[in-house]
Design an enzyme around this catalytic site. Structure first.
Site, PDB file in Angstrom:
ATOM      1  N   ASP A 161       1.001  -1.186   0.099  1.00 63.15           N
ATOM      2  CA  ASP A 161       0.012   0.042  -0.023  1.00 63.15           C
ATOM      3  C   ASP A 161       1.080   1.227   0.043  1.00 63.15           C
ATOM      4  O   ASP A 161       2.229   1.034   0.152  1.00 63.15           O
ATOM      5  CB  ASP A 161      -0.944   0.036   1.119  1.00 63.15           C
ATOM      6  CG  ASP A 161      -2.301   0.981   1.104  1.00 63.15           C
ATOM      7  OD1 ASP A 161      -2.012   1.817  -0.192  1.00 63.15           O
ATOM      8  OD2 ASP A 161      -3.342   0.823   1.783  1.00 63.15           O
TER       9      ASP A 161
HETATM   10  C1  BGC Z   1      -5.004   3.183   0.063  1.00 60.30           C
HETATM   11  C2  BGC Z   1      -5.051   2.216  -1.082  1.00 60.30           C
HETATM   12  C3  BGC Z   1      -4.800   2.664  -2.554  1.00 60.30           C
HETATM   13  C4  BGC Z   1      -3.544   3.326  -2.436  1.00 60.30           C
HETATM   14  C5  BGC Z   1      -3.043   3.903  -3.723  1.00 60.30           C
HETATM   15  C6  BGC Z   1      -3.793   4.061  -0.208  1.00 60.30           C
HETATM   16  O1  BGC Z   1      -3.876   5.108   0.541  1.00 60.30           O
HETATM   17  O2  BGC Z   1      -4.878   2.494   1.263  1.00 60.30           O
HETATM   18  O3  BGC Z   1      -6.336   1.516  -0.922  1.00 60.30           O
HETATM   19  O4  BGC Z   1      -5.153   1.729  -3.332  1.00 60.30           O
HETATM   20  O5  BGC Z   1      -3.523   4.585  -1.362  1.00 60.30           O
HETATM   21  O6  BGC Z   1      -3.756   5.228  -4.072  1.00 60.30           O
END
Ligand code: BGC
Ligand code: BGC
Length: 739
Positions: A266
């Site tokens: 993530d």
């Molecule tokens: C979120 C994810 C997301 C990623 C990319 C993160 O802050 O938890 O769900 O896919 O950002 O944007």
């Protein structure tokens, strides 16, 4: 490309080029004519790494993607196309209801179709991978990301996970001339939906049994359905952040489940290993993530800046790097990028697909099916023909119906409730005023800063008073006040945790407009709210969540009776925040409370009932279903055999409708305690007025399995109970014995 060619390609790459494949750079780095130095410097990424970065996120649009890809390939020595990933969660330009709402449809096939359509729009816009579906199990409405989940039930979540992965990826690696489908990324692995106190990114800690029994099945279902990617979660699991958790990523995911796709972190999660206190510095963080089997570093400089050193020092085996690079190359190959790096990106197709009539029709169908009618006293709904409607509330004429996580959606295409009602019954029958704002400073600490960031307008005290007076006046003139209320988009989603789930504004507004003959509350929001007050003040209460692009039309059709509501709750609705976490498939405890006996020594609250205000699986419709007694084909189930359970369901109402018939089982005693009930089957049954249908379910031994005392997944002989019911609050009705 053949596997052999991929191997040759891998063999021809320099160490830096290989590491580059593992680096994902934020879109801003590549957007403006190739590069924007600010972000690059923030992350400490070298020009060379950016030139070799394997993927980027949230760059979308056919024109932009083609430009960025072209510029990238021109600068690249090895000519491996860049992989474009994006958060395309519940629709691209056409936005469907939020996943928590879709969970209320109890119709996995519908979710599959929505994801397929989302893929079509996204592929035309050049996207290759979507960071969806999010399949985290949720039991705590304080957590803002409930909106991204399909709900609290492991069984339904698994069915939805499978359906969504299959929908997104349909046709993806067919190698057809016309590219179809995109790679799907299951997230956030694992158990991100269980943060302590409902506070986002907070500690997750639970027994391995609970993890395996309740939280892991939906991720596993996504893996079994063939998802190409999986994303690590921000949280710790048993004290170790997922992103550096070798047990989770390697032992469970790769070895036990056989996942051979790409693991991505993530956002910035490798660097956060340091902040968690799991690594002393970014170099150690990079080592931990690599050892755990994490392939792509999303938006930090950890892999970019330290992998080379780690390999040279012999602390990471280069073979491990090669494996990760190979997995990424294979994905690019599956998508056909080596043959066509501009895969699917097509402005003409975008124009034909974005917000097309058919996609909008589907968005409306999904919105209708995901609304949940919570109250309908004296058959207030559907509204009588010719009724004078006062449409009041911040969501009356507001295009903010997409929720927090539809970043590529077209907000200006949203049909508001006012527009839809006026279309349906004529502007002369609809009087409208906002009445109040969705959110006040006391409900949201950083509100002024947020209002600035999101360009929202705050009201003066004078305006507040004048708007409310106007609303009260309109209500007094109307036959029915339809109050379009709820939580603000800002209050939910990532970083949107709350300790209070009372919709203060909603209760206030419904109290003020009691002058109307009838009050119908249409409730927007991304999570279960505490509704006792609102519920008491309303004659009818319709939960519409964030319903997406076609929300207005869908709500109008339900209010006016053109469509019958059939959604059933995907999450229990609390009476009080102190009940969190709240879920139907809980244990009995040694002292379950019957809700009646005045004795304090039970598992109970002294100031609130244990039960939810509205239980999981609950919802009303315009038809009325009566459930006949449950009968079993046998009261003994022998090993290897199945038994049938059935009940007659009769529509005693005057309208046709769809009844969501639910099968729950209970294992009365086990080597470890089993939940009071577990959903094991669902059938949506169409019933004409007066019609009776016999609904049958087959009970298999597989349905009775669980992680027993020795962590073996199997069933245990003994007594089981069963019920066929309209929601999870009903009592068990029959028994059988597994021999
Ligand atoms: C979120 C994810 C997301 C990623 C990319 C993160 O802050 O938890 O769900 O896919 O950002 O944007
Ligand atoms: C309490 C114990 C107590 C016991 C005997 C139980 O209900 O939990 O703390 O010692 O009664 O009075």
């Amino acid at each position: 490309m053949q596997e052999k060619q991929l191997q040759e390609l891998l063999g021809s790459l320099s160490l830096t080029e290989k590491i580059g494949q593992l680096v994902q750079v934020p879109g801003e780095v590549l957007n403006a004519e190739g590069q924007e130095l600010g972000v690059r410097e923030d992350l400490g990424l070298s020009e060379e790494i950016i030139r070799n970065a394997g993927s980027t996120l949230n760059v979308v649009g056919a024109k932009r993607i083609k430009e960025v890809q072209k510029a990238y390939l021109e600068r690249s020595r090895h000519k491996i196309p860049l992989l474009f990933m994006a958060d395309i969660i519940y629709g691209f330009r056409t936005v469907f209801p939020i996943p928590l709402a879709l969970g209320c449809t109890f119709e996995p096939e519908l979710l599959e179709r929505l994801c397929e359509v989302t893929s079509q729009e996204s592929v035309a816009a050049g996207a290759h991978v979507t960071f969806s579906p999010m399949v985290d199990l949720v039991r705590d409405a304080r957590w803002g990301r409930c909106l991204e989940s399909t709900g609290e039930d492991p069984y339904m979540n698994s069915l939805y996970a499978k359906a969504m992965v299959e929908g997104f990826q349909k046709g993806m690696s067919d190698g057809a001339k016309e590219p179809k489908g995109m790679a799907s990324c299951i997230k956030h692995f694992a158990a991100y939906g269980a943060p302590e106190g409902g506070r986002d990114y907070n500690t997750v800690d639970m027994s391995e049994r609970r993890l395996r029994q309740e939280y892991l099945p939906s991720y596993k279902a996504g893996v079994d359905a063939g998802c190409e990617m999986i994303m690590t979660s921000f949280n710790t699991v048993d004290g170790i952040p997922s992103t550096g958790n070798k047990w989770l990523m390697d032992d469970v995911l790769r070895k036990e489940w056989g996942f051979d796709g790409v693991v991505i972190t993530d956002y910035a999660a490798i660097a956060e290993l340091v902040i968690h206190g799991a690594a002393e510095d970014q170099k150690e963080a990079a080592r931990l993530a690599m050892e755990a089997g994490v392939d792509i570093d999303m938006c930090t400089g950890c892999y970019a800046n330290y992998l080379e050193e780690l390999i040279q020092e012999g602390r990471i085996d280069e073979k491990q790097l090669d494996k990760a690079v190979m997995r990424i190359l294979k994905l690019k190959n599956k998508l056909g990028l080596f043959e066509d790096p501009y895969r699917g990106a097509d402005e003409a197709k975008e124009a034909g697909l974005f917000l097309s009539k058919e996609n909008r029709r589907l968005a409306k169908e999904a919105a209708v099916k995901s609304m949940v009618l919570l109250e309908n006293r004296e058959e207030t709904l559907p509204l009588a023909a010719g009724a004078k409607i006062a449409l009041i509330g911040p969501y009356a004429d507001n295009q903010d119906a997409l929720g927090f996580w539809a970043i590529h959606g077209t907000k200006s295409a949203v049909v508001t409730l006012k527009t839809a009602l006026e279309e349906a019954v004529g502007a002369e029958n609809v009087m409208s005023a906002p009445g109040c704002e969705t959110i006040l400073e006391k409900d949201y600490h950083d509100l002024p800063a947020m209002q600035k960031q999101y360009g929202m307008e705050g009201w003066s005290d004078e305006k507040r008073q004048a708007e409310m007076e106007k609303a009260v006046e309109l209500a007094a003139q109307a036959d029915v006040a339809v109050l379009a209320l709820g939580e603000a988009v800002l209050q939910g989603g990532e970083g949107g945790s709350r300790t209070s789930l009372t919709s203060r504004r909603s209760a206030y507004a419904s109290e003020k407009v009691q002058k109307a003959a009838k009050v119908v509350v249409v409730l927007f929001g991304g999570r279960p709210l505490v509704l006792d007050e609102v519920s008491k003040l309303s004659d009818a209460l319709l939960e519409v969540w964030f319903p997406g692009t076609e929300g207005g039309h869908a709500i109008a059709d339900v209010l006016l009776g053109k469509e019958s509501p059939c959604g059933r709750l995907s999450m229990s609705m609390p009476r009080c925040v102190g009940q969190m976490p709240l879920y139907y498939n809980h244990f009995n405890t040694g002292r379950p409370y019957d809700g009646i006996t005045p004795n304090r020594f039970f598992s109970r609250y002294t100031d609130c009932e244990n039960t939810p205000l509205y239980p999981y699986g609950y919802g009303l419709s315009y038809h009325k279903a009566e459930y006949g007694p449950v009968t079993l084909s046998s009261h003994i189930m022998k090993k290897g055999e199945t038994i049938t359970v059935q009940a007659d369901i009769t529509n005693t109402g005057s309208r046709a409708g769809i009844e969501t018939v639910q099968l729950y089982l209970r294992d009365v005693a086990g080597s470890v305690v089993r939940p009071v009930k577990e959903l094991k089957g669902v059938q949506k049954v169409a019933l004409d007025a007066g019609e009776t249908k016999r609904v049958k379910f087959t009970i298999t031994e597989e349905m009775l399995r669980f992680y027993g005392k020795n962590m073996e997944y199997c069933s245990e002989p003994g007594k089981f109970q069963v019920m066929i019911a309209p929601d999870s609050s009903c009592d068990m009705q029959a028994e059988f014995v597994l021999e």
